[in-house]
Design a protein around this motif. Structure first.
Motif, short mmCIF file in Angstrom:
data_model
loop_
_atom_site.label_atom_id
_atom_site.label_comp_id
_atom_site.label_asym_id
_atom_site.label_seq_id
_atom_site.Cartn_x
_atom_site.Cartn_y
_atom_site.Cartn_z
N PHE A 65 63.91 87.46 14.60
CA PHE A 65 63.78 88.53 15.59
C PHE A 65 63.96 87.97 16.99
N LEU A 90 62.69 94.38 19.90
CA LEU A 90 62.87 93.57 18.68
C LEU A 90 62.10 92.25 18.79
N LEU A 141 64.85 94.12 10.67
CA LEU A 141 65.65 93.44 11.70
C LEU A 141 67.12 93.83 11.59
N THR A 187 64.51 101.99 12.40
CA THR A 187 63.87 100.69 12.68
C THR A 187 62.38 100.86 12.95
#
Length: 435
Positions: A136, A188, A216, A254
């Protein structure tokens, strides 16, 4: 520690600007005053705090030393000077300073230099063991490069030195710049670091790599489509509607996958009594879920463009800032404990990490902050700029309280006098940490 101090100082500057009515919602989202406010928050506060946290945790994530300890301070200096130059350029655009055409490109080049030092340092460190949360971080750093590249093009375009391509990017590419920065770099990266911090502080098994890799991959795909697809769409004059629609769907996916991962960590924890930093992180997760829900509702009702400010405010101050503040509170306590008592551990009685803080006293500042953020979001949605300024003032009260708690932690003010400085231990400096 210097990164955290500088970041908190910029956060207080941003809040002072909001209380004074500088930037959105007092003026348009694209105005120079709003550009000042946005860059103080995104570079001065969030990016500097994130870089400071990564300098501490990337070596932990990969169990390797930092590639270069010496690059951290020059990086911070370049970011600070570069941001100051950028803000001076925006003041020139708004007519508050003379329009020096060279200053925006100069600020952009200084920021490129500062971020380059940090990206190379952290990237080479994380690359030594690119697994789990370190992946990440690597995607976040790549997104940071994209964000900085867009920003540099915009700076040169404002100065009239980017040509027709740069002008076209400035006219249409701002959403791509924001998505790469807020979504790729900050969100992220925060997700990746939070996996390890939540597991560590709640004594929970690490999240299954197969699950986090899917999260991810979907997030990285959203950023890639925004950056690559968006540039092609602008180049071919197709418009960004299709690209942004795909990115919105992937971003929502996500967030849902990340929520699944976080719930798994909470479910499998061995520590039933949660520390303050984790409880306050839950409030930031509520803001993240609320941001996603708000975004969907605004898109379905056709009000997303009109209410973009409220959506971004909740995501930036409720989700990202809330999570950073919660973890900063714990990180400072842990680093101070390690720095002060690590050298004498096992040779004399020392306090616990929890003894350096007063969670009962600190909790009210976090609650005040989050309540003010949610109130401010509602006032933006209701079109009440005066009430929003009041919310910003309440946020400032909460932040001042949190900063005071951090200073007390750094000063060992809450440690019992009999344990504060045993023989061989050295009092920590407020702004610098010894290795």
């Amino acid at each position: 520690m210097s990164y955290f101090a500088v970041a908190l100082a910029w956060l207080l500057v941003a809040l002072a600007l909001m209380v004074a009515g500088v930037g959105f919602p007092a003026v348009h989202l694209a105005s120079p005053d709003t550009l000042i406010l946005v860059h103080v928050v995104c570079i001065g506060w969030l990016s500097v705090a994130m870089c400071g946290a990564l300098f501490q945790f990337v070596p932990v994530l990969v169990a390797k030393p930092l590639f270069s300890e010496k690059w951290a301070l020059p990086g911070l200096g370049l970011l600070t000077i570069g941001l100051a130059a950028l803000l001076a350029g925006f003041l020139g655009l708004g007519g508050r300073l003379p329009a020096w055409h060279w200053i925006l490109p100069a600020g952009a080049l200084l920021l490129i230099a500062g971020f380059s030092l940090i990206v190379v340092d952290l990237g080479l460190t994380a690359w030594q063991r690119p697994t789990g949360p370190a992946r990440f971080v690597l995607v976040g750093l790549a997104s940071l490069c994209v964000t900085v590249a867009f920003g540099a093009i915009f700076a040169f375009a404002h100065a009239g030195r980017a040509g027709p391509v740069g002008e076209a990017m400035l006219a249409s590419g701002v959403p791509l710049h924001a998505i790469a920065g807020l979504g790729g770099w900050l969100t992220l990266t925060a997700m990746g670091v939070s996996y390890r911090l939540l597991s560590m502080f709640m004594l929970s098994p690490d999240i299954d790599d197969r699950k986090s890799n899917v999260t991810l991959a979907v997030g990285a795909l959203a950023i890639a489509i925004a950056a690559i697809g968006g540039v092609f769409a602008i180049w071919l004059s197709f418009g960004l509607n299709v690209v942004l629609s795909v990115v919105a769907v992937l971003s929502l996916a996500t967030i849902i996958l990340y929520g699944r991962d976080v719930l798994g960590i909470f479910k499998n924890r061995k520590r039933r009594q949660l520390e303050l930093n984790t409880r306050m992180a839950v409030l930031s997760y509520i803001s993240l879920a609320a941001s996603a829900l708000l975004g969907v509702m605004l898109i379905l009702t056709g009000a997303f463009t009109a209410q973009l400010g409220a959506f971004v405010f909740l995501a930036v101050f409720g989700w990202l800032s809330g999570l950073v503040l919660a973890k900063l509170y714990k990180i400072v306590a842990f680093l101070t404990w390690l720095e002060t008592y690590g050298p004498v551990m096992g040779r004399t009685a020392t306090p616990r990490v929890q003894d350096l803080v007063s969670e009962a006293r600190a909790s009210k500042w976090f609650v005040i902050y989050h309540a003010a953020v949610w109130f401010g979001t509602l006032m933006l949605l209701a079109g009440q700029p005066s009430a929003f300024r009041a919310a910003a003032a309440i946020m400032t009260i909460g932040i001042v309280g949190i900063v005071r708690e951090i200073i007390r932690t750094r000063s060992l003010a809450d440690v019992e006098s009999t344990l504060r400085l045993p023989g061989g231990a050295c009092a920590p400096h407020l702004l610098f940490a010894r290795n």
